[in-house]
Scaffold this active site. Structure first.
Site, PDB file in Angstrom:
ATOM      1  N   SER A 193       0.995  -1.267   0.016  1.00  0.00           N
ATOM      2  CA  SER A 193      -0.243  -0.047   0.227  1.00  0.00           C
ATOM      3  C   SER A 193       0.814   1.331   0.203  1.00  0.00           C
ATOM      4  O   SER A 193       0.237   2.286  -0.089  1.00  0.00           O
ATOM      5  CB  SER A 193      -1.035  -0.225   1.300  1.00  0.00           C
ATOM      6  OG  SER A 193      -1.971  -1.069   1.264  1.00  0.00           O
ATOM      7  N   VAL A 194       2.215   1.197   0.224  1.00  0.00           N
ATOM      8  CA  VAL A 194       3.023   2.582   0.308  1.00  0.00           C
ATOM      9  C   VAL A 194       2.911   2.953  -1.377  1.00  0.00           C
ATOM     10  O   VAL A 194       3.182   4.205  -1.562  1.00  0.00           O
ATOM     11  CB  VAL A 194       4.333   2.075   0.459  1.00  0.00           C
ATOM     12  CG1 VAL A 194       4.450   1.934   2.084  1.00  0.00           C
ATOM     13  CG2 VAL A 194       5.117   0.987  -0.305  1.00  0.00           C
TER      14      VAL A 194
END
Length: 569
Positions: A291-292
């Site tokens: 998710s970064v």
């Protein structure tokens, strides 16, 4: 007796005298010739037997941090070599030498005997001063003690992956020692000496060529931040029972790498090293970031003009089908907007955004941020990561890319991208050497970059997945990431990579950092639980050491550990 018989002995006597006279004259003439006429020739011949040109080693240049603190230095040492033939002629010479070296006499004798036809054989390089003196005190014929330089690394394992190491001949083998070997290496000199019959130097005649020391290399690394990052990473890896981890910190305004550390590491001062700890994982190892990566797909959506930070998205019912698979959130967030997509790390919302984008434009945004290409740091062995051309994407790849799967990156690439968001869309190649030319490239409209940065600040807010990344008295922007590890047969159960990428202070970003913990095994595995606290401790210390003024005067305090809800975490 006849007269002729009487004269015979006298004639022979005169003959012998004549021969003797002629020999004497020849000897005198030869002596005159040697002493007067051919004096220079004889001196040359004599000197050729005892006059030698020997190499004078030159010290390798020092490697320094940005403040001039030493990271690698060269110190003079003695190395032992022998003339095998002469040493073997000395009674009990090998036994005495073996005793001084603390080694087995029989093994030493076999080694020297096997090389008896050589004029010189190394026995042991880089001796301890006490051992070197003990060998010299033996005064054994055939021993040849030579001066060399040995590399010493004051910071040991803390900077090992970055600085690298040299081999026995002081040649760079790993890291920046290898990349800048020509710069660091000096030019050996030559001096002329006279040796005696035992090959000992008894007189220095002249210097034929002066030794030229290697040039110093000054890095952008701050040794204080390097120690801080390594200490905190080591603690986190041990606490969570992880296989490995990395931390990278970059100066947002310049692109200079302030710290780069990895675990496991190695001690470059030791001769015993494990291959598993040698590589610089922050640059050579790639991983699916999870998710970064969501800020990048959001940036791509903002560029279309169809999306804004407040554009609504329905994340119901908490999952979405993507072919044979489905993307799930931690819970059903229902109607949210693009900002809350980042705050809560909603996979469902990210998929819906990605499906609205043209594949070429989405790929082009990722490409501008440096993914799929080397950063240009100049570090040997740097990986470009993996990002396939949009022309080869299957429909599922476009949506999985939105939440960090189907793409592989390095920790340095991630730090570079977040530094660009922090610096209003200006991307700089990370630099490791002071004074490098590093002009920025505009990869995102400054207004859109500020919007993305504002969304990232909500991640460390009361409702975000990265509460534990907060730094007291500073505003922090960032993004959590949790990705499953892939292996044979697909993604592995209960094996994760936890990460956090961000920058601070949010009002005027100075430092961008990425922390990554590989395969935590002590129960916690979300980026918000494993990586975010590590980011907080590293960033907190770095801001203080860099004298960055606080921008949150209300005195924000770190929250207590808690399970944070989110999609990709």
């Amino acid at each position: 007796m006849s007269e002729e018989r009487k004269m015979a002995p006298v004639g022979r006597l005169y003959g012998f005298l004549l021969i003797f006279l002629l020999c004497s004259i020849a000897l005198v003439a030869r002596a005159v010739n040697l002493q007067i006429v051919d004096t220079e020739y004889l001196q040359d011949q004599g000197e050729a037997r005892y006059l030698r040109d020997i190499e004078v080693p030159s010290p390798r240049g020092n490697i320094l941090d940005r403040n001039g603190e030493p990271l690698a230095v060269s110190t003079p040492v003695s190395s032992l070599g022998v003339n095998p033939r002469k040493l073997l002629e000395v009674p009990d010479g090998i036994t005495r030498l073996a005793d001084a070296l603390g080694t087995d006499a029989d093994a030493l004798e076999r080694r020297i005997a096997q090389r008896a036809k050589r004029g010189f054989v190394w026995v042991r390089r880089r001796l301890h001063p006490d051992v070197a003196q003990a060998v010299l005190d033996l005064q054994i014929s055939g021993i040849d003690m030579r001066k060399e330089y040995r590399r010493f690394y004051p910071t040991g394992e803390v900077t090992a992956h970055l600085v690298g190491l040299t081999n026995i001949d002081d040649e760079g083998q790993e890291g920046l020692e290898s990349a800048y070997d020509d710069w660091l290496s000096g030019e050996p000199g030559v001096k002329r000496v006279i040796r005696d019959a035992q090959n000992n130097i008894i007189e220095h005649v002249e210097t034929v060529k002066e030794a030229v020391p290697g040039k110093d290399l000054r890095l952008t690394i701050d040794r204080r931040l390097q120690y801080l990052a390594y200490r905190e990473l080591k603690r986190a890896v041990l606490e969570h029972g992880a296989l490995s981890g990395s931390v990278v910190m970059i100066d947002v305004k310049t692109g200079e790498v302030l710290a780069m550390v990895n675990r496991p590491s190695f001690n470059p001062n030791s001769s015993e090293m494990e291959n598993n700890g040698l590589r610089n994982r922050a640059i050579t190892d790639v991983f699916e970031p999870g998710s970064v990566m969501k800020p990048v797909v959001v940036a791509s959506a903002l560029e279309t003009g169809r999306w804004t930070p407040t554009t609504p998205i329905d994340a119901s019912p908490g999952w979405i089908s993507i072919g044979r698979f489905s993307a799930k959130d931690h819970r059903n967030y229902g109607p949210i907007d693009v900002t809350r997509l980042i705050t809560k790390s909603s996979n469902v919302a990210a998929v819906k955004v990605a499906r609205d984008l043209e594949m070429e434009h989405m790929w082009e945004t990722y490409d501008r941020f440096g993914f799929g290409d080397v950063t240009g740091s100049g570090f040997p062995g740097e990986s470009a990561g993996v990002m396939r051309s949009w022309r080869r994407w299957r429909p599922v790849e476009r949506v999985t890319l939105s939440y960090g799967y189907g793409i592989s990156v390095t920790a340095l690439q991630l730090t570079q991208a977040f530094a660009a968001i922090a610096d209003e869309g200006r991307l700089r190649s990370p630099t490791l050497v002071m004074g490098a030319d590093n002009p920025p490239a505009s990869v995102l409209d400054p207004k859109l970059a500020r919007q993305v940065a504002g969304m990232l600040e909500t991640v460390t807010g009361p409702e975000g997945t990265g509460k534990q990344a907060r730094v007291p008295n500073y505003r922090v922007s960032g993004k959590t990431g949790t990705s499953r590890k892939s292996g044979k047969g697909g993604y592995q159960e209960r094996r994760y990579i936890a990460s956090f990428a961000g920058f601070a202070p949010s009002s005027d970003p100075r430092i961008a950092a990425v922390v990554m913990v590989n395969d935590p095994s002590e129960g916690k595995f979300y980026g918000g639980d494993v990586a975010a606290p590590l980011f907080s401790s590293v960033m907190s210390g770095a801001l203080r050491l860099m004298n960055v003024p606080p921008d949150n005067y209300e005195g924000m305090v770190a929250s207590t550990p808690a399970t944070v809800e989110g999609g990709g975490q």
